[in-house]
Design a protein around this motif. Structure first.
Motif, short mmCIF file in Angstrom:
data_model
loop_
_atom_site.label_atom_id
_atom_site.label_comp_id
_atom_site.label_asym_id
_atom_site.label_seq_id
_atom_site.Cartn_x
_atom_site.Cartn_y
_atom_site.Cartn_z
N TYR A 23 87.33 12.97 41.30
CA TYR A 23 88.38 11.95 41.48
C TYR A 23 89.72 12.56 41.87
O TYR A 23 90.78 12.01 41.61
N SER A 48 87.09 5.97 45.49
CA SER A 48 88.34 6.38 44.84
C SER A 48 89.52 5.78 45.59
O SER A 48 89.62 5.92 46.81
N TYR A 127 93.96 8.54 39.02
CA TYR A 127 93.30 8.77 37.73
C TYR A 127 93.07 10.24 37.50
O TYR A 127 92.17 10.69 36.93
#
Length: 127
Positions: A23, A48, A127
């Motif tokens: 990510y 993502s 994130y």
């Protein structure tokens, strides 16, 4: 299943490749650069938000369709803005619209929201 049962799509077998991005935007960009060299890439799906945002200029230049599922830029809903970005299902606008409509239904109608505050919290990181 499509390859085994149907022999592919119109006789063309489906193939795919994966890479672990953890990510992280930098890893996602590197993954794309490595994978785009495969001949005949039909689409790229980074799964993502951060990676998708970082890839818009590249995929537009390379003319490789970018799929965003339940995320992505709201303005990508209009294909004239980003002709190689394909937002499937939801985006922030449709999600927020769904939330407001749900709250309005619970309150007895959209007119019952007058004077009330509804907050949408934006989490602006990959994130």
């Amino acid at each position: 299943l499509i390859n085994i049962r149907d022999g592919g799509v119109n006789g063309v077998k489906l193939t795919w490749d994966e890479c672990e991005t953890q990510y992280e935007v930098e890893r996602g960009v590197e993954c794309y650069e490595r994978q785009k060299s495969h001949a005949g890439a039909a689409a790229w799906n980074p799964l993502s938000v951060g990676i998708a945002y970082a890839m818009i200029d590249r995929i537009t230049s390379d003319k490789v369709p970018l799929i965003t599922v339940n995320h992505g830029r709201t303005d990508s809903t209009d294909g004239r803005v980003f002709p190689y970005v394909f937002p499937l299902l939801l985006n922030p606008y449709s999600e927020t619209s769904g939330i407001v409509n749900y709250i309005a239904a619970k309150e007895g109608g959209i007119d019952k929201l007058k004077g009330k505050k509804i907050v949408v919290l934006y989490h602006g990181s990959p994130y």
